[in-house]
Design an enzyme around this catalytic site. Structure first.
Site, PDB file in Angstrom:
ATOM      1  N   HIS A 192      -6.640 -63.720 -51.874  1.00  0.00           N
ATOM      2  CA  HIS A 192      -7.693 -63.685 -52.891  1.00  0.00           C
ATOM      3  C   HIS A 192      -8.316 -62.291 -52.909  1.00  0.00           C
ATOM      4  O   HIS A 192      -8.450 -61.652 -51.880  1.00  0.00           O
ATOM      5  CB  HIS A 192      -8.782 -64.722 -52.577  1.00  0.00           C
ATOM      6  CG  HIS A 192      -9.650 -65.045 -53.740  1.00  0.00           C
ATOM      7  ND1 HIS A 192     -10.728 -64.277 -54.092  1.00  0.00           N
ATOM      8  CD2 HIS A 192      -9.566 -66.018 -54.664  1.00  0.00           C
ATOM      9  CE1 HIS A 192     -11.300 -64.780 -55.168  1.00  0.00           C
ATOM     10  NE2 HIS A 192     -10.611 -65.841 -55.540  1.00  0.00           N
ATOM     11  N   ASP A 221      -6.116 -72.725 -55.362  1.00  0.00           N
ATOM     12  CA  ASP A 221      -4.923 -73.271 -56.020  1.00  0.00           C
ATOM     13  C   ASP A 221      -3.932 -73.911 -55.062  1.00  0.00           C
ATOM     14  O   ASP A 221      -2.981 -74.561 -55.501  1.00  0.00           O
ATOM     15  CB  ASP A 221      -4.215 -72.150 -56.794  1.00  0.00           C
ATOM     16  CG  ASP A 221      -5.077 -71.646 -57.941  1.00  0.00           C
ATOM     17  OD1 ASP A 221      -5.349 -70.422 -57.992  1.00  0.00           O
ATOM     18  OD2 ASP A 221      -5.525 -72.483 -58.729  1.00  0.00           O
TER      19      ASP A 221
END
Ligand code: SDX
Length: 432
Positions: free
Chosen positions: A310, A367
């Site tokens: 991320h 996700d």
């Protein structure tokens, strides 16, 4: 903004001259150097590919702390909101800045009910997409089309925003469900006045004339939690797209449509689909985890571990932790087992003990596990990013509204550093 503090300064020396630039300090002591006068003072711009070091705005909507894995909406921790709220409460919080009282909540519910249908003419649009049109392509077209059916939004955006927000939050759910039904060749199921936001969506998706669908409370609870966890995430790619398009004076529906297209990317919201495809590939390859971990580490191989890493979180994504727990609860409640969940867990365990991922602070993100829940709910993989968009919509609306309400807001227009050809004489065709 109400919590922006300044006072200290940054000193910049360039070409022997020294400049003072103000430092801006946020509510949670996040600091930025305000370079608003840099070009005018120094003749220099800044270069920051991917905006890794650049804050595009001040905002009082969402706070992230990437090193500690903290996420809050309007000051409320994501853990409490996911546990104690339903999605439309959090949607109201993001758009209006406070949790709704009973009267505000009931009024919002009634607006969502009133706006649940789409214009019958819009239903014909579905008949003119190719059979396997990607649902995200359909979603962005349908949402953009709303600007043609509700032009008042363009005339006086802020005056009509509350209505437009409720209309969009309600209609996007219907558009998503109708997209799925059309792709399956099933008759459309219309929204019902006796079902709540998430229950209506599940019913519109899965009810059939021959096999009526039972809306399970466990499924509704899981969907509420997922949509809350996706509802906003400060200035991510799709939100920055909504702000940039909105900064040019584009109406809300078309700005959101641009955000839907940005979210579609496999590096962004499209990752939830890519995770399940990756897990299925590993499963079909005899669960050969090591092979795919090595591929992810191999710079010459474009393969990346979808659902890992991320830009901001350099520890566990707090949303991923909550979704992972919700996975277990839902699969037990629905008495469903999914081999992909076991593969995901095994992949996470191996990656988190591998130097490559450890030294780069690569952890599972929002996700990584969300697709497992969508699968358990019966939602097909090609609809996963549409689900992300349903969740993110209130955040996009809130961010668009904040920018429209900011008296200092300007059209977004970054600069560049030109590295092309120096000025040169024109060459006529006969001499080329
Ligand atoms: C979302 O921004 C948001 O807030 C987004 C989001 C939201 O709610 O809006 O949180 C939603 O988009 C989550 C992210 C979903 N995307 C994926 O899961 C795709 C896989 N992840 C990567 O592509 C990547 O981690 C990004 C895109 C998420 C972040 O990329 P960055 O910040 O540009 O980091 P980077 O590409 O510079 O990576 C740093 C290093 C590199 O290696 P080195 O060059 O230093 O040797 O880490 C490596 C990368 O190669 N790396 C990975 C990896 N992610 C980063 N290596 C293998 N697998 C990965 N997944």
């Amino acid at each position: 903004m109400n919590n922006e503090k300044s006072g200290s300064e940054a000193i910049l020396t360039v070409e022997g001259k020294t400049y003072s630039l103000p430092v801006v300090t946020g509510t949670e002591n996040d600091k930025a150097i305000d370079i608003g006068t840099l070009l005018q003072k120094t003749g220099y711009t800044t270069l920051d590919t991917g905006y890794k070091n650049t804050a595009s705005c001040t905002s009082d909507i969402t706070f992230l702390n990437g090193s500690e894995g903290i996420l809050s909406y309007r000051g409320y921790g994501i853990e409490e909101l996911a546990e104690k709220c339903v999605f439309i409460e959090v949607a109201y919080l993001l758009v209006h800045g406070h949790l709704p009282n009973p009267a505000e909540y009931e009024n919002f519910r009634q607006l969502l009910k009133r706006f649940a249908l789409i214009h019958e003419d819009m239903i014909h649009f579905f008949d003119h997409f190719p059979p396997n049109a990607p649902p995200m392509a359909i979603l962005s077209v349908m949402v953009n089309s709303l600007s043609s059916y509700y032009p008042e939004m363009s005339l006086d955006p802020l005056k009509t925003l509350d209505t437009a927000a409720a209309r969009l939050i309600s209609k996007i759910r219907t558009i998503a469900a109708f997209t799925y039904k059309k792709s399956m060749g099933h008759p459309l199921v219309y929204p019902r006045s006796d079902l709540n936001y998430c229950g209506n969506f599940l019913n519109m998706m899965f009810d059939k004339p021959v096999y009526p669908y039972t809306v399970r409370p466990e499924a509704v609870a899981a969907l509420n939690k997922l949509l809350i966890l996706h509802a906003d995430h400060e200035q991510n790619c799709s939100t920055s797209t909504v702000r940039l398009v909105g900064s040019a004076g584009v109406n809300l529906y078309s700005s959101i449509s641009a955000g839907i297209n940005a979210l579609w990317g496999p590096l962004h919201g499209g990752a939830n689909e890519a995770v399940v495809t990756m897990l299925e590939t590993i499963h079909q390859d005899n669960d050969n985890f090591k092979k795919y971990i090595e591929k992810a580490k191999d710079k010459s191989d474009p393969f990346r571990l979808s659902g890992f890493g991320h830009r901001v979180y350099k520890t566990f994504d707090p949303r991923g932790k909550i979704i992972k727990e919700a996975c277990d609860d839902l699969l037990v409640a629905l008495n469903v087992s999914d081999p992909l969940l076991d593969i995901a867990r095994r992949l996470e365990e191996i990656a988190l003990n591998d130097e490559y991922f450890i030294e780069r602070n690569l952890f599972p993100n929002v996700d990584f596990y969300s697709g497992i829940i969508y699968r358990a709910l019966g939602i097909p993989t090609n609809m996963f990013t549409v689900m992300f968009a349903l969740g993110r919509l209130p955040g996009w609306i809130a961010q668009w509204k904040e920018q429209q309400e900011d008296p200092d807001s300007k059209i977004g227009r970054p600069r560049q550093v030109y590295i092309g050809e120096p000025s040169r004489p024109f060459v006529p065709m006969s001499k080329r």
